[in-house]
Design an enzyme around this catalytic site. Structure first.
Site, PDB file in Angstrom:
ATOM      1  CG  HIS A 113      -1.775   1.573   1.345  1.00  0.00           C
ATOM      2  ND1 HIS A 113      -2.827   1.518   1.363  1.00  0.00           N
ATOM      3  CD2 HIS A 113      -0.966   2.494   1.947  1.00  0.00           C
ATOM      4  CE1 HIS A 113      -3.122   2.539   1.784  1.00  0.00           C
ATOM      5  NE2 HIS A 113      -2.394   3.365   2.091  1.00  0.00           N
ATOM      6  CD  GLU A 114       1.997   3.029   3.658  1.00  0.00           C
ATOM      7  OE1 GLU A 114       1.743   4.582   3.160  1.00  0.00           O
ATOM      8  OE2 GLU A 114       1.055   3.371   4.372  1.00  0.00           O
ATOM      9  CG  HIS A 165       0.180   6.686  -0.335  1.00  0.00           C
ATOM     10  ND1 HIS A 165      -0.831   6.857  -0.882  1.00  0.00           N
ATOM     11  CD2 HIS A 165      -0.263   5.845   0.373  1.00  0.00           C
ATOM     12  CE1 HIS A 165      -1.558   6.844   0.093  1.00  0.00           C
ATOM     13  NE2 HIS A 165      -1.470   5.915   0.917  1.00  0.00           N
TER      14      HIS A 165
END
Length: 137
Positions: free
Chosen positions: A67-68, A71
């Site tokens: 997920h990060e 980003h």
């Protein structure tokens, strides 16, 4: 987004978010982030960091890393927190995109078996069931 994920996997020959971070020069750290934060991404002095809550299960650590990483790849220059509160029901646009990136990355080159439910498919791949529905939306 599918193309971005496929390019990463082809270039680095893995869909493991930890290996991808290593290859991309992103520092991954584990620490106590309190009860409501699973992970965060930030940049400092041209260095990129992902911090993952150290009390998460291995399944969740892997998802939060992906997920990060989403980003980092999708939202350059924006520091975003992956918050537990309400993230399953009303995540903002950037959070939804990072979740989708993570699910695409972790499920790359796999497909559900005949008559296999999506919940079972995500479970087989180590994707937490709470976030598996992001591929469907």
């Amino acid at each position: 987004m599918d193309e971005l994920v496929n390019q990463l996997i082809q270039k680095y020959k893995t869909n493991c978010p930890f290996e991808l971070c290593r290859a991309l020069g992103i520092h991954v750290r584990f620490m106590d982030l309190g009860g409501g934060t699973k992970g965060l991404y930030y940049r400092k002095l041209r260095r990129r960091f992902i911090v993952i809550h150290n009390e998460l299960s291995l399944e969740w650590q892997r998802f939060v890393c992906a997920h990060e990483l989403g980003h980092d790849r999708l939202h350059k220059g924006i520091n975003r927190f992956f918050l537990e509160e309400n993230s399953y029901f009303a995540p903002g646009k950037l959070e939804r995109q990072a979740n989708r990136f993570a699910v695409l990355l972790l499920s790359a080159a796999a497909s559900p078996d005949h008559d296999e439910s999506l919940e079972s498919f995500y479970s087989r791949l180590g994707i937490p069931p709470e976030v598996g529905f992001f591929l469907e939306s």
